[in-house]
Motif scaffolding. Structure first.
Motif: not given
Length: 197
Positions: A24-27, A52-60, A69-77, A93-95
């Protein structure tokens, strides 16, 4: 439009040619989700940015246990902050990292601005936490010319992109080369390729 050779619509051809990603990819946002789904066939979790909520973190966390999961966030702060939070909350988690240069449009940076090809390439270079790893320190960074010397930031950015670990300050870079278990030979080969360019 229907292809004369296959009889399939453009949508069907694009859907068939997209690689299936098991994890699952996390964006961060809905536009990122749409961009990822244009590029690959994958399940996606949206963090709603820094909210990001505690509920979303639990889903992750449950997704990590089920299929990874693969963490795929924007390349910024903010993207780096979300990546750090998920890493701390979801061990293993993978990145995937997308170079900022490939995620820009009209002065804005984000996964949603990247081409499907750039997204596929970033996902092809997914990094997993290493199990057997060398431990590097700030002396190694100076030796590689990525900390404490003129031009270190540019060299570090080029090396991060070459290694598939993204753009980072010196402290984050050190954490990543240790976290992902990169070998000294892999780092030195990437440095050699940068010098040859």
């Amino acid at each position: 439009m229907v292809c004369s050779q296959t009889g399939k619509t453009d949508y069907e051809v694009n859907t068939l040619s997209r690689e299936k990603i098991r994890e699952v990819i996390v964006v961060e946002g809905r536009d990122d989700l749409l961009a990822v789904r244009r590029a690959v066939d994958a399940q996606v979790i949206v963090t709603q940015g820094l909210g990001i909520s505690p509920e979303t973190m639990a889903v992750i966390g449950r997704a990590q246990e089920r299929c990874g999961v693969i963490v795929f966030t924007d390349p910024d702060g903010p993207g780096e902050r979300i990546r750090r939070w998920v890493t701390e909350a979801v061990p293993g988690a993978k990145h995937a990292f997308l170079p900022a240069a490939l995620a820009k449009k009209d002065g804005k940076v984000g996964i949603e601005h990247a081409s499907p090809q750039a997204i596929r390439e970033a996902l092809a270079q997914v990094r997993s936490p290493g199990t057997q790893r060398e431990i590097y320190n700030r002396d190694d960074l100076r030796q590689w010319g990525v900390d404490g010397v003129p031009g270190a930031g540019q060299r570090r950015e080029a090396l991060g992109e070459r290694l598939g670990i993204g753009r980072a300050n010196a402290k984050q870079f050190l954490q990543r080369v240790n976290h992902f278990g990169l070998s000294r030979s892999e780092i030195e080969q990437a440095l050699k390729e940068i010098e040859e360019q």
